[in-house]
Structures are given as C-alpha cells and as structure tokens.
Design an enzyme around this catalytic site. Structure first.
Site, PDB file in Angstrom:
ATOM      1  CE  LYS A 159      -6.584 -16.142   1.472  1.00  0.00           C
ATOM      2  NZ  LYS A 159      -6.378 -14.662   0.999  1.00  0.00           N
ATOM      3  NE  ARG A 178      -3.792  -2.463   2.081  1.00  0.00           N
ATOM      4  CZ  ARG A 178      -3.738  -3.636   1.760  1.00  0.00           C
ATOM      5  NH1 ARG A 178      -2.708  -4.467   1.559  1.00  0.00           N
ATOM      6  NH2 ARG A 178      -4.926  -4.431   1.688  1.00  0.00           N
ATOM      7  CG  ASP A 206      -2.418 -14.143   5.129  1.00  0.00           C
ATOM      8  OD1 ASP A 206      -3.057 -14.757   4.294  1.00  0.00           O
ATOM      9  OD2 ASP A 206      -1.888 -12.963   4.875  1.00  0.00           O
ATOM     10  NE  ARG A 233      -4.311 -16.543  -4.937  1.00  0.00           N
ATOM     11  CZ  ARG A 233      -3.660 -15.619  -3.956  1.00  0.00           C
ATOM     12  NH1 ARG A 233      -2.514 -15.525  -4.127  1.00  0.00           N
ATOM     13  NH2 ARG A 233      -4.429 -15.083  -2.927  1.00  0.00           N
TER      14      ARG A 233
END
Ligand code: S3P
Length: 418
Positions: free
Chosen positions: A333, A26, A306, A117
């Site tokens: 994942k 980010r 996670d 994914r």
C-alpha cells in the site's frame, strides 16, 4: 509536520467525514467520458482525488467544484506531458485501464511511494486484451483495438478489476473479471447507474463495449474508511458519543463495522438511504462493552483492507490473542503497513508481531505515548492518532501532514470531538 496527540477522555459530537475517495475517483473518471455534464457534490477534498482531477484536466476535461464536462467515450486528447498521479494508486491503476484503450499513448508517473508499488498487476491483463502497456515507467495506449476476455483475479484488488472493466468499455465483445475474493464494487454500481450494460453473476462481473455513458448526478457519501477511525476511537475511549452523518455503507466496504459489532463494539445505524445505487446511513458509536479477540482470516481482509491498521489498534486493547491474517496486500500500500503499524504500536508498548500476511496482537496493553512515524502514509498517521487517544501521555506523529491524502480535516474533527 509533527502532530501531538493527547489522551482523549471524551469524544462527542456529530461530524460529516469527507466524501468517499473511491467513489470520487470513479465519478471524475466516468464523468469525463460521459456524454454531457455530470453533477457531483461532496467530492473528496483529499490530495488523491485532486491527482485524478489534474490528470483528467491534462487530458482535456473541464472539471469545476461539482461539475464535470463529459467529453464522450472518444473525447479525451493526449496530454502534453506525463500524468502525475501523486500518491494515488487508484488514479494510476484506473487511468491505466481507461488510457490503454485510447489512440494516443500516455505515461503515468507518481511520487516515491507510488513509484515503488506494483503495476504489473494491471499491465499483464491489459496486454492480454491486446493493448500496448509497459512498466516501469507505466506507459499505456496507442493501440486501441482491444479484445474482451475473461480474467480471474490473481490478487483481490478493486483497482485492478476497475482498470480491466474500464478498458472493457472499449473492447470488442464482453470483458469479465472473476473475483475469488469480492472487492469493493463502486465501478460496477456507477457504470450501471450511467446506463452501461453491466452483468454481475456471483463472483463474475462483465461489461460490453459501450458507445455512450449517461452523465451522473450524485452526492458522494462520506468515506467509510475515514469514519473507521472514529468507530474504533469511539469504542475505546471512556466517554464517547459520536454521530457520523451520511456515511457510505456499501456492503463491500463495511466489513470492519460488522467485525467490530461481532466482538462487542456498539455501532448503530440510522436514516438508511440510497444515492446513485450506493447505500448511505448515519452511524452512531458509543463505548464498547467487553471485547472478544479479533480473528481476520481467508478473504475477510479484502473487505476491510484500508481499515486494518486501525483494527490493529483496537486489538491492543482486547484481552487475548487477536490474529489478522490474509492481509499480505498491506505490504504494497502507500507504505508497508504491516511494518509501519508494528513499529508504531510496538514503540507505544503493544505486543504485536508481524507475520507473512498479517499480525498477531496480544492484549490488553496500556499504551504509552511515544514519538512514532506515519511512514508518509495517511492511514498509518490516523491509526496511530487513535492509538494516541487511548495512550498515557503525549504521542507525537512524524509526517502527519499526509492525512491530507484522504482526510484533510482530520485534526479539526479531532479537536471538535474532544
Ligand atoms: C481502492 C481499492 C483498494 C484500496 C484503495 C482504494 C479503490 O486497493 O486499498 O484505498 O478505490 O479501488 P486495491 O483494490 O488495490 O486493494
């Protein structure tokens, strides 16, 4: 690479885990569209964050070790070739949101794991904003007149939420995401720290069209998801005294620590502080007392998504039946983590059964070292290494080089702490 793990009788010392992967992505992405230079120390050295940096460079952004030359909201230019997101879902999904709002089209590609994914979860909401977006392959952008809207999350995903909010910075009116299950909030926190108008009201987070983001100055906290391996290992090994310095303890990330503490782990916190709106503390772990079975249900999995592979390792050592449910996302994942952990732990002698959306694990079982497979997934490799610490004999992990994705120094820290 095959990593050989021996039983660890003691784990002692103080370490600084790598910078938080989520915050690093980010900082790079938002720094790239800020008006001026951002200073970001302690970026994650992992390959995933390098993927984001490389994509942004291809879009015209100059990025140094700790400096990002922000180009303003409209300063990116088209990349000459497709953007390679490597193994990183966060890179692909967050950039999809940002790039959907640009005048030029971009194509985002990835490695074999990332190509499998699901990306329709970002494509669909972006289409509803009026963007051009298609998948597979993932192509976005070329129609920059987006409309704000309110989106109710279909799956708990901070990546999807962040993609929509990033597109929302460019959209007319307000763009909101309503999350039935709360996910990590680093995007909202950082946007707020950079002067964007972000409204958070319970499960609803909204942004408005933004003309300018202020550059950010941040020392990225240590990654709680990397610290998690040592929290579990420290609790299970006979003699442990591990200090984890400067770890991010944003409450949307620390579900595992709360859960472990509630079942009998001993995890202390010291020196609490804040860094650009993110909570940071030193963590201290010593061997656990008597442990109670784990029960993860409802929305709890999203708070520790996670960390569930390493939680499964802890469950093998607890008397009784532990149930980890509501974690169907683990199938999509970097690998199918439900299957990969079942294969690895079962090979080591654990009693683990995979269900639709989680595992049932009955313990305690003494684990036996075995040859196990990382499935090319960094979190599987490290969770199985923790299993190796508490197993008898030698554990060999195939494809262990994948720890580079999020924690390049993992095996050095292991050697240091032993
Ligand atoms: C991340 C969000 C999570 C997590 C991933 C990083 C992020 O994915 O598994 O490692 O930085 O936003 P989802 O939001 O898709 O569950």
């Amino acid at each position: 690479m095959i990593a050989t793990i021996r039983p660890a009788h003691k784990l002692e010392g103080a370490i600084t885990v790598p910078g938080d992967k989520s915050i690093s992505h980010r900082a790079l992405i938002l720094g790239a569209i800020a008006s001026g230079d951002s200073h970001v120390r302690g970026l994650s050295p992992g390959a995933d964050v390098q993927s984001t940096a490389q994509c942004l460079r291809a879009l015209g952004v100059e990025i140094g070790d700790s400096n990002i030359a922000g180009r303003g909201m409209r300063g990116l230019h088209a990349s000459a070739s497709s953007l390679d997101c490597g193994n990183s879902g966060t890179t692909m999904r967050l950039l999809a949101g940002l790039l959907a709002a640009q005048e030029f089209e971009s194509e985002l590609t990835g490695d074999e794991s990332l190509s499998r994914r699901p990306m329709d979860r970002v494509v669909q909401p972006l289409l509803r904003m009026g963007a051009r977006a298609s998948w597979p392959p993932l192509r976005v952008g070329g129609q920059p007149k987006l409309e704000g809207f309110e989106y109710t999350a279909q799956v708990p995903s901070a990546q999807v939420k962040s993609a929509i909010l990033l597109a929302g910075l460019y959209a007319a009116g307000e763009t909101a995401v309503v999350e039935p299950v709360k996910t990590r909030d680093h995007t909202e926190v950082m946007l707020g720290a950079m002067g964007a108008e972000v409204k958070v009201d319970g499960p609803r987070v909204a942004v408005s069209r933004t003309e300018r983001l202020e550059p950010i100055d941040i020392a990225v906290p240590g990654d709680f998801s990397s610290a998690a391996f040592w929290l579990v290992a420290g609790g299970l090994v006979e003699a442990a005294d591990i200090r984890l310095l400067g770890v991010g303890v944003n409450p949307t990330r620390t579900g595992l620590a709360d859960l472990l503490t509630s079942i009998g782990f001993r995890i202390g916190r010291a020196r609490p502080r804040f860094e650009a709106g993110e909570a940071v503390a030193d963590l201290h772990v010593t061997p656990a007392g008597e442990l109670r079975p784990v029960r993860v249900e409802g929305g709890m999995a999203a708070e520790m998504i996670d960390e569930l592979p390493v939680l499964a390792v802890a469950a093998t050592q607890i008397a009784g039946t532990s149930v980890i449910a509501g974690a169907g996302e683990l199938r999509v994942k970097e690998s199918n983590r439900l299957a990969a952990m079942e294969a690895g732990l079962a090979a080591m002698g654990a009693d683990i059964v995979t269900q639709d959306d989680g595992w049932v694990i009955t313990g305690p079982r003494r684990l036996e070292g075995a040859r196990v497979d990382s499935a090319g997934d960094h979190r599987i490799a490290m969770a199985l290494a923790v299993a190796g610490f508490i197993a008898d004999g030698k554990t060999e992990i195939d494809g262990a080089e994948c720890v580079e994705i999020s924690y390049p120094g993992f095996f050095d820290h292991l050697e240091y702490l032993c």
